[in-house]
Enzyme design. Structure first.
Site, PDB file in Angstrom:
ATOM      1  N   LYS A 288     -20.721   3.299  -7.431  1.00  0.00           N
ATOM      2  CA  LYS A 288     -19.771   2.756  -6.470  1.00  0.00           C
ATOM      3  C   LYS A 288     -18.771   1.876  -7.212  1.00  0.00           C
ATOM      4  CE  LYS A 288     -19.540   0.476  -1.953  1.00  0.00           C
ATOM      5  NZ  LYS A 288     -20.283  -0.154  -0.849  1.00  0.00           N
ATOM      6  N   GLU A 377     -30.519   0.157  13.189  1.00  0.00           N
ATOM      7  CA  GLU A 377     -30.365  -0.811  14.280  1.00  0.00           C
ATOM      8  C   GLU A 377     -31.532  -0.764  15.268  1.00  0.00           C
ATOM      9  OE1 GLU A 377     -26.334   0.216  12.649  1.00  0.00           O
ATOM     10  OE2 GLU A 377     -28.045   1.392  13.368  1.00  0.00           O
ATOM     11  N   ARG A 405     -26.171   1.501  19.443  1.00  0.00           N
ATOM     12  CA  ARG A 405     -27.178   2.443  18.959  1.00  0.00           C
ATOM     13  C   ARG A 405     -28.596   2.020  19.336  1.00  0.00           C
ATOM     14  NH1 ARG A 405     -26.028   4.362  12.951  1.00  0.00           N
ATOM     15  NH2 ARG A 405     -24.766   6.100  13.641  1.00  0.00           N
TER      16      ARG A 405
END
Length: 643
Positions: A288, A377, A405
């Site tokens: 990344k 979540e 969610r």
């Protein structure tokens, strides 16, 4: 600000142009594409490190596949800048995330190359599988379907559900696992450890070293012992991968891990995989922030750094001689530590957002009492419920839009059992440049529909602290939610001593006549600005801060409707089912007949832009409030002039 592209990239306006190049030229395309992303994001802002990490993969996919006929689904979507640039949007890329400009995420209405709208994680495999099954049903057996998903997104249950289903379908699906050990913050959990290349495994290396030691003692092998070890090592590695591979057990053909920055090799592998039927998984190891040294070194900081100097790496910040109010998320983070120091039952929980919500402050100070549970979540909510059953007080911090969610878990696992979980909803209301996938528009509406739930919103930093303090003082009979926006507050002297706030108790900000303005949360500061300007023009509305939408301050509302026949409600949330609806219900239930105008997010999708731009578009910024007050007050003003 438009940026000049390199000589090769400037010729690419679609994947068709990319395919005209020799495979040896792809490396230069990657270099120019990476530099172009750096140039644009440094002056315009946006997601940064994730996009740098998938440059080679993006180029290879569009070079080999016949997009958009072959369908790419980018998980989360903040890794899709290169994809946008290569698919005809380079000329408008400088408008990325700008009001009325292109979206920072793939969006079906924006381009035929954007096959699925994304913004939340872990949806790509399900969507791509649905596309693959549809193609199979229609007889399009040559069509490729590719889900590009990061290892962080693999921590969500939805990704596993999709893999489990895909394994029993014989559809043409390729899952590319972009493995960089990062989401926004470093990845957590057992899956992260599992995905680490077996060549870095302690047990594997210990076994390899033991074999080497034994073989080196066999004199017959002499100097060739090392070569023999390498052959045996390769055989063992293949056997272990084959026998223990999670993806193979789900009936995926597993390939890798391979270097995700070798564009020529990627192109060759993707070309080969096109001809292998059924579900496949290609494991790519990437970095990344690849190509920008500072982003490689501090990937969390450079996930979305804002504007920066591309030469020095200095992140540009607004300089002011005056002290600035803190971000609401930092008020949460520091307050968590203060409260936890006073109450040893307090725990912190977040699904992969420790930096975004500032729970990392508590994680650093009290690592055994703050948990990053990964992009999960639903698990975060039920995990918090489990903590609460044992007498602990979990503060579960989830962005408002991500809380959607976990609605079922809030209802079933928390509210029905009356468990004292404190839900801190960050990014409530308009989220800004991230757009409709991230706007926290609906939490007031869906949370106030849940029995046993307290629904509150602070108007400033001090109220946020005091609501957090109040939530842990005693068992209020169930969950306690506190919503607050993205960005900075309005107070510089916010770290004041804690004070309990009576649950269901609002407050009058200023008295007035003719019209009452009722607000909820930080948007009330726009009403304060409006009232100050209106007072100078001879209008004197009263302003009430409701503070709790459940339970309502009925005493205060009786005062409002007994005194005022014209009422304006203002909220940074959807008007359907929101705070204004709650006030309307109260009025109807108590037989009042005042005229009410509700200001808030209308019943449509609101695109991206700065928060103030979106408040104005939706008609509930200070100027909009002023206009509405004047419009409603006009008849009374006219009557007084006639009299």
């Amino acid at each position: 600000m438009e940026v000049q592209a390199g000589p090769l990239l400037s010729q690419i306006n679609s994947p068709t142009d990319l395919k005209k190049l020799n495979v040896k030229e792809l490396k230069e395309v990657c270099r120019e594409l990476r530099q172009y992303i750096i140039d644009v994001v440094s002056v315009n802002g946006g997601h940064f490190a994730a996009n740098l990490g998938v440059v080679e993969l993006t180029v290879a996919l569009h070079y080999v596949l016949n997009t958009p006929y072959d369908q790419l689904v980018w998980d989360v979507g903040h890794q899709a800048y290169g994809h946008k640039i290569l698919t005809g949007r380079r000329g408008v890329f400088h408008t990325n995330r700008v009001y009325k400009g292109i979206s920072g995420f793939p969006k079906r209405s924006e381009s035929e190359f954007d096959t699925f709208g994304v913004g939340h994680s872990s949806t790509s495999i399900s969507a791509a599988l649905g596309m693959a099954v549809a193609s199979q049903y229609k007889g399009e057996t040559d069509r490729q379907h590719v889900a590009i998903i990061g290892d962080g997104s693999m921590t969500a249950g939805m990704a596993f559900e999709a893999l489990n289903h895909a394994g029993i379908e014989n559809s043409n699906l390729l899952v590319i696992l972009n493995d960089n050990c990062m989401s926004i913050d470093p990845n957590v959990g057992a899956l992260k450890d599992y995905l680490t290349d077996i060549t870095t495994s302690k047990s594997y290396n210990r076994f390899r070293d033991d074999v080497s030691a034994v073989l080196s003692k066999i004199s017959e092998l002499g100097p060739d012992a090392h070569k023999v070890v390498k052959k045996i090592e390769k055989s063992i590695k293949g056997t272990i991968l084959k026998k223990s591979n999670l993806f193979e057990s789900l009936k995926f053909r597993y390939f890798g891990p391979i270097d995700g920055h070798d564009v020529e090799h990627l192109a060759k592998v993707i070309e080969d995989l096109k001809h292998i039927p059924g579900p496949k998984l290609l494991h790519c190891v990437t970095v990344k922030g690849k190509g920008f040294a500072l982003a490689e070194k501090d990937q969390t900081k450079w996930h979305a750094p804002g504007l920066f100097d591309k030469i020095t790496g200095e992140i540009k910040k607004t300089v002011s001689d005056k002290p600035q109010p803190p971000k609401y998320q930092d008020v949460f983070g520091h307050t968590m530590v203060e409260l936890a120091q006073q109450n040893d039952k307090i725990m912190g929980v977040t699904p992969a957002m420790p930096s975004g919500c500032s729970l990392n402050i508590m994680m650093k100070a009290m690592p055994n009492r703050a948990f990053d549970v990964g992009i999960a979540e639903q698990h975060a909510v039920t995990f918090s419920a489990g903590l609460a059953t044992q007498g602990l007080i979990p503060y579960c911090n989830i962005y408002s839009s991500f809380m959607q969610r976990a609605f079922d878990q809030v209802v079933h696992d928390v509210a029905l059992q009356k468990l004292p979980v404190v839900f801190c909803l960050d990014r409530a209301g308009m989220a800004g440049a991230d757009g409709p996938t991230h706007h926290g528009a609906y939490d007031i509406s869906f949370f106030r529909s849940i029995p046993n739930m307290i629904v509150s919103a602070p108007m400033n930093e001090e109220e946020l602290r005091n609501l957090m303090y109040t939530a842990q003082l005693k068992n209020h009979g169930g969950p306690f939610s506190i919503r607050y926006p993205r960005g900075n507050g309005v107070m510089t002297d916010w770290q004041r001593p804690f004070k309990e706030i009576e649950v269901g108790k609002g407050r009058k900000i200023c008295d007035g006549e003719d019209i009452a303005i009722i607000t909820l949360g930080s948007i009330g500061n726009e009403a304060v600005k409006a009232c100050l300007e209106l007072n100078q023009e001879g209008y004197h509305p009263a302003h009430y801060d409701l503070r709790f939408v459940k339970p309502l301050d009925q005493k205060m509302l009786h005062e409002v409707f007994s005194k005022f026949d014209k009422v304006i409600t203002v909220e940074d949330g959807c008007v359907q089912g929101g705070m204004g609806s709650a006030v309307l219900e109260f009025m109807a239930d108590n037989n009042y007949s005042s005229k009410i105008v509700r200001l808030g997010i209308p019943d449509r999708v609101i695109e991206h832009g700065e928060q103030k731009e979106l408040w104005a578009e939706c008609g509930y910024d200070s100027n909009s409030i002023i206009k509405e007050v004047k419009k409603m007050a006009m008849p009374r003003v006219t009557e007084s002039l006639v009299g």
